[in-house]
Structure formats: structure tokens, C-alpha cells
Motif scaffolding. Sequence first.
Motif: not given
Length: 517
Positions: A390-394, A401-412, A432-436
Amino acid sequence: MSAGAPEPSAEPRPIRHTQGSDPHASRRTTTQPTCRRGGPPRKATTITPEFTPADRRAALDRAARLRQLPEADRDAIRLAQDPKFSRLLEQITATGGCSHPIHLSGSTTTLDGTTGEILRQYDTGHEPGERLLVRCRNRRATVCAPCSRLHAGDTFHLVRTGLLGGKNIPETIRYRPRLFVTLTAPSFGAVHRPGELCRPRRDGGRCEHGRPLGCGAVHFPDAADVGQPLCPDCYDYPAHVLWHAHASKLWDRFVIDVRRRLASSVGLVQSQFARHARLSFARVAEYQKRAAVHVHAVVRLDGPAGLDDETPAWGTAEVLTNAVHASAQRVLVRTPYSPAVGELALRWGVQVDARLLRADGDGPDDDAVASYVAKYVTKGASETGAGVDHPLSTCADIESALVSAHVRTLMRTCWRLGGLPEYESLRLRAWTHALGYRGHILTKSRAYSTTYAALRAERAQHMGHADIPDTVTERSWRYVGSGHTPGSALIAVGIAEEHVLNREMVRESRNGGWAYD
């Protein structure tokens, strides 16, 4: 009767009892109706029905037991007591136990195209809640498993008909040059790999951030470390995100370049390729363990008319394979210049696989390829561990989000780059939810095979829901809601499980696993 006395009333007069004179005074009323023959009024007593103490205790016990049940069970009991429960059950069954059905209100009227006579009419006014339930058609298994299975089945037939024919597709296409191509993303940094020793190094060594350059451990395929970078500070997160944002354009450039390579290899002018042959394909995107997208595609070489035209004599499997490998190494997409990142040159990874699909069975099985593509089209980002569905608003949503540290850094990184004006057209924050990555999971060329719409129409005709020829259908529908109540959701789960069990039984019977006397 004296002259000044009032006349007797025609209405019965209630006699009031003083409190304590009659234990049943609260529910007993005594009236004095007027006698028809002029005699004294007769006394009539009416007792209002009331629950006995035993009845009240039974009702209270039943209510107490209901309150002890889960909310879903209480709601299911309420639905079962509804007079229209059987129709509600039919609607839920018709959706296959869809987890999040769409509620529609409206009507459909079928008229004779010549006379205007009403042939068939349907209105939701007589349905439970005056609404009709239809499938949500979500492809993600994590959102709606019943609809994702149906979508996977349609995808299987869509890909399979492009390999073997059928469903108004000529079966001669199985003898044309066909490849199963896999294109990967380039390396953005060293990550842990499963299997044997993970990146062993004899000399050891450390990166500039003080972390080991190798691992040397043996990781299971489902281990948490698989796909995670050896050094997050060395990993090129901006390049990873921007590669995702341009992956669809990279595929478009690849298809165009394959056509050019084919034309050049046989001495044709590139602009005249469409007059001699046509390149047809169906491709699906999949997230790897390192959260990078790679592409699986079925590529077929047809004649200029597509499905109904045979491949020219020069169009061999070898020519097609060489063109695919050459284009995968040649294609290049440049990103807009940014003071923060610079200008990046994006390419496909060095791992390119092009397997020949043979009609004689010497190679990957066509059904296996179709099943492989259909399996990945139902997977969401959260199921593969590469983002959420699902899309992220903020920006705060990224941290929860329940993701790994690697995926969280990609989102940031995706959120940060999305705020730069030079990347505004990429809509990185919206994806952002699909990593771009903002491309479709499945895409195909126009002349590859049938379509999802044709498959749905065929299924509707098989179930008797197709439009009648030479008629005019007037439809008026509006959206009034979605989802299930707790009780109907419990019923839908049971129906979905029953459908899965029925499919398993059919599969077993076809494979010879069931014997009937």
C-alpha cells in the motif's frame, strides 16, 4: 334515572385497583362493557401475555452465551437468522469467497434490439441490503487469495496461448522461434548469498568503513541475511532506487534495440523491420532477495501480421538469441542530472539468460514457463519482503513498516530523492512502497496472445452470463461500499477453503491419484 344525572358512556370504563390489592394489577385490566339489553354491565377481564420467570431466565442465559462468543460468530448467527440469508450465501459463493468484495447498487435491463421489448431485467432492490457483491479482482495473494488465484489462472492461459496456441490463437505459433529471457538488475553493492560459502576471501580485508569484504558463512535460502548488503554504507542506494524508477524505460529501449539488431543482422533497413517481421512478448517483473527487480519474458518472432503470419525464413532462433544478448549489453538509459547524485548511466545486469523453447520438448516445458510467470504475477511487495502493498503517506510510515533494515533504507532514499525537483517526474514518493518501481507487474505486446478481457468474457459465457445477441443492454450501477461484516467474512473464508479443496481433488483425479470403483 334522575334528570340531572349524566348519560352512561358507550365506551368501557376501566376500574383502577389500588396498589397492593392485586398482585397482577400491572398486567390485568377490568372493563365494564354496556349490556345490550339495558341490564347491569358485565365484568370482562383481559390478561396481557407475559414471559414467565423461567422464560426470562432462558432468554438471559441465551443472551449471556451469545455475548461470550467472538464477534464474528455472533454476526454469523445474526446473518443466518435473516430471511434472505440463502441469497447472501449465493452471492458470497458466486464471488468465490472474495476477501474484500465490491458492493454495487443498480439495475440491468436487456431489450430487444428491434422491438424494444424487455427481455430480461435485474434490480438489486430485492437483494440482501439492496446490493450485489462482485469480486475485487486484486492480483495480490496477501490482499485477496481467492481473486489472486483466479488472476493467476488467467495469466497462465494468457501466457500459455502465446506459446502453444488455442483460444482463437493459431497452434502453429509453437513452431516459431521462442525464447524465455531473464534480465537482471546490475550490482549496487555486495550482498549475502545463499548456498555454499558466501563470498569467501582468502586475504580477508575490510572496506573503507571497517567492515569485512567477505562473509564465508553458509546461508539457507530463507535466512534473514540473504540479500542484505555486507556494508550498508558502501551500498549504492540512490542508484538502486533510480534504476527501479527507469526499469520500464529500460525494457522499452531493450525491445526497440532487439528489433534493430534483428534488422541489421539480416541486412534490412531498421525502419523497414515492421514490414518483414514482428517481435511479440509477455514479461513479468519479480523482486529478488536483494529487493531489486528482475524481468522474466517470453519473446517470440512472428511475421509482419503477427499471430496469423509465419516467421520469415531468415528469422531463426539463433538470430533471435544473438539479438537478445547484444541488446541486453547495449541498452542504456541516463538519469536527469542532480547535484546530489549526478547523472547515472543505467544498464541491465551482466547476468542475461535466453533459453530456447522447442516445440519437440527439448528445453523448458511451455506449461512450466506459463506456471512460472503466473506464480510471480500474484506476489506483492510485502510477500517477497521488498516493500509493502500500500502507498505510504508520510515519512513516518516508513519507520513503522514491517520490512528489513535494507528495504527501509531503500524507502528512505526513495522518499528523500522524491523531494528533489529534478526527480519530480519520477513520482518517487508515490511509489516508495514499491522502492521506486512504478511499472506493471505483467505487460505484453498487442499481438502476443489473447487478453484478460477475452478470458473473462469466455468465463462469463461458460457460466451463462454472456450478453444475448441482437439485444441492447442498459446498465445503471453505482458503488455503495466494499468488504465484509465479521460474520460474512467468516463465511467467505469457509467458501474459499472449499473451492481450494475442490481444485485439489480435481487435480488429484486428473493425475491418477484417485481411483473409483
